[in-house]
Scaffold this motif. Structure first.
Motif, PDB file in Angstrom:
ATOM      1  N   GLU A 103       0.833  -1.206   0.000  1.00  0.00           N
ATOM      2  CA  GLU A 103       0.000   0.000   0.000  1.00  0.00           C
ATOM      3  C   GLU A 103       0.865   1.253   0.000  1.00  0.00           C
ATOM      4  O   GLU A 103       0.583   2.215  -0.735  1.00  0.00           O
ATOM      5  CB  GLU A 103      -0.923  -0.005   1.226  1.00  0.00           C
ATOM      6  CG  GLU A 103      -1.884   1.179   1.257  1.00  0.00           C
ATOM      7  CD  GLU A 103      -2.828   1.111   2.433  1.00  0.00           C
ATOM      8  OE1 GLU A 103      -3.494   2.129   2.699  1.00  0.00           O
ATOM      9  OE2 GLU A 103      -2.898   0.054   3.099  1.00  0.00           O
ATOM     10  N   GLU A 104       1.918   1.268   0.794  1.00  0.00           N
ATOM     11  CA  GLU A 104       2.822   2.416   0.831  1.00  0.00           C
ATOM     12  C   GLU A 104       3.523   2.602  -0.514  1.00  0.00           C
ATOM     13  O   GLU A 104       3.698   3.729  -0.993  1.00  0.00           O
ATOM     14  CB  GLU A 104       3.853   2.242   1.939  1.00  0.00           C
ATOM     15  CG  GLU A 104       3.276   2.365   3.347  1.00  0.00           C
ATOM     16  CD  GLU A 104       4.282   1.943   4.417  1.00  0.00           C
ATOM     17  OE1 GLU A 104       4.101   2.353   5.578  1.00  0.00           O
ATOM     18  OE2 GLU A 104       5.230   1.194   4.080  1.00  0.00           O
ATOM     19  N   ARG A 129       1.547   9.217  -6.137  1.00  0.00           N
ATOM     20  CA  ARG A 129       1.892  10.608  -5.828  1.00  0.00           C
ATOM     21  C   ARG A 129       2.997  11.114  -6.760  1.00  0.00           C
ATOM     22  O   ARG A 129       2.967  12.250  -7.219  1.00  0.00           O
ATOM     23  CB  ARG A 129       2.309  10.738  -4.367  1.00  0.00           C
ATOM     24  CG  ARG A 129       1.148  10.588  -3.398  1.00  0.00           C
ATOM     25  CD  ARG A 129       1.646  10.422  -1.964  1.00  0.00           C
ATOM     26  NE  ARG A 129       2.306  11.621  -1.501  1.00  0.00           N
ATOM     27  CZ  ARG A 129       1.691  12.629  -0.880  1.00  0.00           C
ATOM     28  NH1 ARG A 129       0.385  12.575  -0.696  1.00  0.00           N
ATOM     29  NH2 ARG A 129       2.362  13.680  -0.458  1.00  0.00           N
ATOM     30  N   SER A 131       1.015   3.982  -3.049  1.00  0.00           N
ATOM     31  CA  SER A 131       0.751   5.388  -2.749  1.00  0.00           C
ATOM     32  C   SER A 131       1.892   6.277  -3.228  1.00  0.00           C
ATOM     33  O   SER A 131       1.667   7.342  -3.825  1.00  0.00           O
ATOM     34  CB  SER A 131       0.540   5.572  -1.246  1.00  0.00           C
ATOM     35  OG  SER A 131       0.368   6.928  -0.909  1.00  0.00           O
TER      36      SER A 131
END
Length: 410
Positions: A373-374, A381, A377
């Motif tokens: 998930e990190e 971004r 993300s």
């Protein structure tokens, strides 16, 4: 002139827009927005409005700003200007001050474009003008940007605004405009008609951040007239959920060596429907245009990314670029690039790509200790954090901060 405008608007009351979902205006027209108290400084508006301003890059303390305009529902509640090289005021004030302003109104956006422009024109005639007027004086180079905010605070309000921005010869103007909704507003409609006029050698950078509520419909209508050796740069950021938005600004590069740059960052979330695009008509010899968009869709969102470049004279150049990431199977991105050439000496190109996050990028980041998930993300971004060009260094840094703040929800 007024009679002609109203006649056209009256005939277009029911005229549907070419793109986007049709909105029933009656459910908003019946709800009248209340008047709001005027203030002398931006930091005197209610705290809920100040909090919303900060989220869209509008500083209530007006630090390093040359002027401010704030409209709440239909009321212009604040107008300040600390520079002698620019003007900013409510359109109602500007119309009373300058008789010649009417010669600009409804020239780059026709009142009968669709039902939304028609309603704005009719309301303007019945209730008085809303929106803002901005003008940079000839030869001026204002360093600090002007800022403007459109805020909806009441339920089921149809907010209309008619904005006119004029950059006189050899002047330079920077504008930050933020649009937002009160936390307790679940349904509303915003219609903003904006007309830009760039005289010879002028430059405008226009940075817009949208942060609407999830059940708000938005219908901006924008026209830009670009004169000889002038430059128009648009930076648009939307990463928060909204029920629907349909925007298709059109720039008319009629001047020799005129330039236009549209840059858009779109984040579709929940069941938002974003129908976004831009159109440039290259009609002046040596004129050029570039359109760049980055889009990410997830959670049942739909993004329509449109672009139309029309080369209509000799020695013009244009490039259209749309890249999209689809993050969930129930979301969608539809890219529609169009090129139109009707002269022998021109260069136009387009590039469109829609895909998913590359698995090797996720694997690389997880091997460095990040969770999936990190890693995802961080990739998203980075994909959306494209460089915003054409700004002075100080404003570029601030715009980057605005973008980073907008991306937190992504």
């Amino acid at each position: 002139m007024l009679r002609d405008t109203l006649g056209k608007a009256e005939k277009a009351r029911e005229k549907k827009a070419l793109y986007g979902e049709d909105i029933d205006l009656e459910k908003f027209i019946k709800e009248e927005a209340g008047d709001h108290e005027k203030v002398t400084r931006a930091n005197e508006v209610p705290k809920k409005v100040q909090d919303a301003l900060l989220k869209v890059g509008v500083d209530p303390n007006e630090q390093e700003r040359s002027g401010t305009f704030i409209q709440v529902d239909q009321s212009g509640v604040c107008s300040t200007c600390g520079s002698e090289s620019v003007e900013i005021m409510g359109m109602n004030v500007a119309i009373d001050k300058y008789n010649w302003l009417k010669d600009y109104m409804w020239k780059s956006v026709a009142p009968d474009t669709d039902k939304y422009t028609a309603q704005t024109a009719l309301r303007e005639a019945e209730e008085g003008a809303s929106g803002y007027f901005i003008r940079s004086l000839p030869g001026s180079k204002e360093v600090f940007p002007l800022q403007a905010c459109m805020f909806i605070g009441d339920e089921k309000v149809m907010q209309t605004a008619h904005n006119v921005i004029i950059a006189e010869e050899n002047s330079e103007l920077h504008i930050i405009t933020g649009c937002a909704t009160g936390e307790d507003v679940s349904s509303a409609l915003h219609v903003g008609v904006s007309e830009f006029y760039l005289k010879k050698g002028a430059k405008i950078t226009f940075t817009m951040v949208h942060n609407w509520a999830e059940q708000v419909d938005v219908r901006p209508r924008t026209g830009i007239m670009v004169g000889d050796d002038s430059t128009y740069i648009s930076n648009y950021i939307l990463t928060s959920p909204v029920r629907s938005i349909q925007s298709y600004p059109t720039a008319y590069c009629t001047g020799k060596n005129s330039k236009v740059l549209f840059q858009s960052i779109l984040g579709g979330q929940k069941d938002s429907v974003l129908d976004m695009g831009s159109r440039v008509l290259l009609e002046g010899e040596g004129s050029s245009a570039e359109m760049i968009s980055r889009a990410v869709s997830k959670e049942q969102s739909q993004i329509y990314s449109r672009g139309h470049l029309a080369g209509r004279t000799q020695n013009v150049k244009g490039h259209l670029e749309c890249h999209g990431l689809v993050l969930s199977d129930d979301s969608m991105i539809y890219a529609v690039p169009e090129l139109e050439g009707s002269a022998t000496e021109l260069e136009m190109s387009h590039e469109a790509a829609v895909g998913k996050i590359a698995e090797e990028e996720v694997l690389y980041l997880t091997s460095r200790g990040l969770t999936e998930e990190e890693a995802a993300s961080m990739i998203v971004r980075g994909f959306l954090s494209m460089d915003i060009t054409g700004l002075p260094p100080e404003l570029a840094t601030e715009t980057k901060k605005m973008l980073d703040m907008s991306l937190q929800g992504m």
